[in-house]
Design a protein around this motif. Structure first.
Motif, PDB file in Angstrom:
ATOM      1  N   ASN A 231       0.891   0.114  -0.888  1.00 46.35           N
ATOM      2  CA  ASN A 231       1.102   1.149   0.200  1.00 46.35           C
ATOM      3  C   ASN A 231       2.054   2.192  -0.186  1.00 46.35           C
ATOM      4  O   ASN A 231       2.574   2.861   0.667  1.00 46.35           O
ATOM      5  CB  ASN A 231       1.496   0.270   1.123  1.00 46.35           C
ATOM      6  CG  ASN A 231       2.880  -0.468   0.836  1.00 46.35           C
ATOM      7  OD1 ASN A 231       3.541  -0.174  -0.128  1.00 46.35           O
ATOM      8  ND2 ASN A 231       3.363  -1.382   1.865  1.00 46.35           N
ATOM      9  N   SER A 232       2.721   2.240  -1.394  1.00 42.03           N
ATOM     10  CA  SER A 232       3.329   3.284  -1.610  1.00 42.03           C
ATOM     11  C   SER A 232       2.703   4.496  -2.613  1.00 42.03           C
ATOM     12  O   SER A 232       1.993   4.046  -3.629  1.00 42.03           O
ATOM     13  CB  SER A 232       4.882   2.790  -2.510  1.00 42.03           C
ATOM     14  OG  SER A 232       4.390   2.432  -3.920  1.00 42.03           O
TER      15      SER A 232
ATOM     16  N   GLU B  18       4.992   6.027   1.995  1.00 38.31           N
ATOM     17  CA  GLU B  18       4.428   4.777   2.314  1.00 38.31           C
ATOM     18  C   GLU B  18       3.056   5.045   3.378  1.00 38.31           C
ATOM     19  O   GLU B  18       3.239   5.704   4.486  1.00 38.31           O
ATOM     20  CB  GLU B  18       5.449   3.894   3.311  1.00 38.31           C
ATOM     21  CG  GLU B  18       5.266   2.388   2.860  1.00 38.31           C
ATOM     22  CD  GLU B  18       6.568   2.003   3.277  1.00 38.31           C
ATOM     23  OE1 GLU B  18       7.155   1.139   2.441  1.00 38.31           O
ATOM     24  OE2 GLU B  18       7.303   2.210   4.358  1.00 38.31           O
TER      25      GLU B  18
ATOM     26  N   PRO C 227       5.299   0.074   9.258  1.00 40.44           N
ATOM     27  CA  PRO C 227       5.754   0.254   7.784  1.00 40.44           C
ATOM     28  C   PRO C 227       6.586  -1.044   7.396  1.00 40.44           C
ATOM     29  O   PRO C 227       6.723  -1.907   8.341  1.00 40.44           O
ATOM     30  CB  PRO C 227       6.911   1.481   8.068  1.00 40.44           C
ATOM     31  CG  PRO C 227       7.231   1.429   9.351  1.00 40.44           C
ATOM     32  CD  PRO C 227       5.998   0.944  10.254  1.00 40.44           C
TER      33      PRO C 227
END
Ligand SMILES: Cc1cc2nc3c(=O)[nH]c(=O)nc-3n(C[C@H](O)[C@H](O)[C@H](O)COP(=O)(O)OP(=O)(O)OC[C@H]3O[C@@H](n4cnc5c(N)ncnc54)[C@H](O)[C@@H]3O)c2cc1C
Ligand code: SF4
Ligand code: SF4
Lengths: 560, 72
Positions: free
Chosen positions: A59-60, A129, A264
């Motif tokens: 997710n980054s 993100e 997030p």
């Protein structure tokens, strides 16, 4: 496994311009871009698109945009230093130039954005993100008109007239065999692992299938001597009753949750993530055994951002992903910056491509998924272009049936060996830290002898009771080949560099090893081929060793 | 450790867990319209089956393969 006789279904043959194998970041971008370039596309995925391989957990996302004063030179320097001069700077440029655009596209397809501006400790590079990317990419792939074959495992590439003209596979539930005849084939099948299962990092659906298929079809494979650095909890094997705690540097804590998790990372359900980390590693009580003298944190500030603590980079050991190379290191050796292999008709992208975007160490979080997206898009376009100019592959139906029959062999054997048992023997050979992480010639040769025996004796005598077992049988065979590759590459690199550490050669050796080491089929078996790093990417020879290499390996003093 | 159980009393047979499992551990019994754990030994504990809309899936320690020798 059942002993009922298997009813073999008829072969179904599909024709297309571009076959994409795999449905992660690389596969989805390859497929969508190939369609945009005018191609008809079939995508075959061992699981569900966007939900299999490594993709569901990333997710980054690396970007070079709005960098708050950090220059492009700083970014480049980060890759050079953490990659210890093995980074392929053309792929670094592609990442820097194109990752933000790919992020905007993923967002337009429905991915949500979490934190927008953050830096991983010890790196200069900015990440964004991204959340729910997998499902968004799948939706876009379907909406683009890509024909999806999900839960279809591809087992071999079809070679005809000196080029790759597609692949064969089977459906995991029905066992239906498929042949896809394609003008061009793009392997986006992800990296390798030896199935650590619940050990911590969800990489067990990655079993080096792409590398194995490509190697058997004549492609060069490289990057195998390096190691992924995601840490599990190293502990001393001799320690008595060690206690277990969730390490704050564990992959899950840093990497966040699956795309289905809402919001997030800061707002994720920590208990749920923690549960996975805890229960994944708790079974061992003591974590993974390792001689404590090898737990080293380099602590170098090189490339670090002011005011942020230096993070472990380059030489940090990883134990949660045994069998996996440093992100973007292992895979098909590229002939160009579009991921073309040395075999006409065959491309690779993402974790299935040895782009060496990160060199011998990892340059910072977000580089991997963004790199897969960037490389997938490039390979998809190039493959579409090639397919438009290539003659439609024509192959006698009998030849296809023969490849399919070979694929189904483990199902039709009356006697054979259990793939799970062979996998266990493979794991017990390769998992100990002193084989893959702290390497030494004699120990690697012993392991290689054992792996060679498993290959000769069992790999072609595996038995499957149903299509799921057939998958496991092929994965086992592919993992054995990957083990051989890792050992041969590890033996060939008689130095230490980045995530490759040799106890018997603890220093970098610029004279001999500023090269990428590829593996290929030779007459008498696997051979290694060195590809020199271009002169302009090498370190200035006038620099002192410690200036070139701020990270110190254990035992280095003995050879300096 | 692996997936431990699917609560048949609440499973609605939607098949989401089957589609989301990257390792093909879960299958749908089409006649009974229930998800069944078919290959527990292959579970990697990734948690994607927890997307179940009925909260029928339970993962827990205690199941699955024995210790790997190499990892103690
Ligand atoms: C826990 C975790 C956290 C991570 N966090 C980050 C992060 O925050 N940032 C980052 O940049 N990177 C991260 N990574 C790495 C990143 O996820 C991967 O580099 C990236 O997803 C690779 O994408 P890919 O498309 O190249 O390969 P994959 O995502 O591995 O996709 C491979 C695809 O090929 C399919 N496949 C494989 N074999 C076959 C076959 N034989 N036949 C048909 N299909 C096949 C698979 O089913 C899958 O669809 C993380 C990885 C993990 C596991
Ligand atoms: S996701 Fe839940 S409700 Fe749907 S089939 Fe699986 S267990 Fe049943
Ligand atoms: S935890 Fe992951 S591997 Fe295990 S059954 Fe659920 S989805 Fe499949």
């Amino acid at each position: 496994m059942s002993s009922r006789p298997i009813r073999l279904l008829d072969l179904e043959t599909l024709h297309t311009d571009v076959l994409v194998v795999g449905g992660g970041y690389a596969g989805c971008f390859a497929a969508v871009k190939a369609v945009e370039a005018g191609a008809d596309v079939v995508m075959a995925v061992k699981g569900r698109a966007g939900r299999s391989g490594l993709t569901p957990w990333a997710n980054s996302w690396f970007v070079f945009a709005d960098t708050r004063g950090v220059s492009r030179e700083d970014y480049v320097r980060q890759f050079v230093l953490s990659g210890e001069y093995l980074a392929n700077m053309d792929f670094v440029d592609a990442l820097i130039d194109e990752s933000y655009q790919r992020y905007l596209e993923a967002s337009a397809w429905g991915a949500r954005t979490g934190r927008e501006h953050y830096y991983q400790p010890g790196t200069v590079t900015r990440s964004i993100e991204v959340v729910d990317v997998g499902d968004a990419m799948r939706q876009k792939t379907v909406a683009s008109g890509v024909r999806l074959l999900e839960r279809v495992m591809i087992t071999s590439l079809i070679r005809h007239d000196q080029r790759v003209v597609g692949a064969v596979g089977f459906h995991l539930e029905s066992g239906r065999p498929y042949a896809v005849l394609a003008g061009a084939t793009v392997l986006c099948s992800g990296p390798a692992s030896f199935k650590p299962l619940g050990m911590s990092y969800a990489c067990s659906s990655a079993t080096a299938d792409g590398d194995a298929m490509a190697y058997r079809a004549g492609a060069e494979i490289s990057g195998k001597e390096f190691n992924d650095g995601h840490p599990a909890r190293p502990a001393n094997a001799l320690a008595e009753a060690p206690t277990f705690e969730v390490p704050d540097h564990a992959a899950f804590v840093l990497g966040g949750g699956p795309p289905s998790a809402s919001g997030p990372v800061a707002e994720l359900d920590a208990a749920r993530l923690g549960m996975r980390t805890m229960s994944a590693m708790g079974v061992h009580d003591g974590g993974l055994p390792i001689d404590p003298k090898y737990i080293f944190t380099p602590g170098s500030k090189a490339g670090g951002r002011d005011g942020e603590p230096p993070g472990p980079f380059a030489a940090a050991p990883g134990y949660s992903t045994p069998g996996m190379s440093n992100h973007k290191a292992e895979g098909v050796f590229p002939k160009d910056t579009y991921g073309a292999s040395n075999v006409p008709g065959l491309w690779a992208a993402g974790d299935a491509l040895s782009s060496m975007q990160n060199g011998a160490g990892y340059a910072g979080f977000g580089c991997s998924c963004a790199g897969s997206a960037v490389q997938g898009a490039r390979a998809g376009r190039a493959a579409a272009e090639y397919a438009a100019g290539a003659a439609a592959p024509a192959l006698p139906e009998g030849a296809l049936r023969e490849v399919a029959r070979e694929m189904l062999d483990p199902l039709t054997r009356t006697r054979g060996y259990s793939p799970a048992w062979v996998t266990r023997l493979l794991q017990d050979t390769m998992f100990p830290y002193y084989v893959m992480y702290v390497k030494e010639r004699r120990r690697m040769e012993l392991a290689l002898g054992q792996i060679a025996y498993l290959q000769e004796k069992y790999a072609l005598e595996l038995k499957a009771g149903d299509p799921h077992g057939l998958r496991v049988a092929h994965e086992t065979r592919n993992m054995l080949l990957n083990a051989e590759m890792k050992l041969r590459a590890g033996l060939a690199r008689e130095e230490s560099r980045g995530t490759h550490y040799r106890e018997d050669f603890p220093c970098r050796d610029d004279e001999r090893f500023l090269c990428w080491i590829a593996l290929a089929q030779g007459d008498g078996g696997m051979v290694t081929v060195k590809h020199d790093i271009p002169a302009e990417w090498r370190p200035d020879p006038a620099l002192a060793y410690r200036e070139k290499y701020p990270v110190e390996f254990p035992g280095e003093a003995s050879c300096l | 450790m692996t997936i431990a159980a699917i609560d048949e009393a609440v499973c609605n047979g939607c098949g989401i867990c089957v589609k989301h499992c990257p390792i093909d551990v879960i299958r749908l019994d089409r006649e009974r319209k229930k998800a069944v754990i078919a290959y527990r030994e292959d579970c990697m504990l990734c948690g994607q089956c927890l997307d179940c809309p009925e909260d029928a899936v339970r993962l827990e320690p205690g199941w699955g393969r024995a210790y790997l020798l190499g990892w103690g």
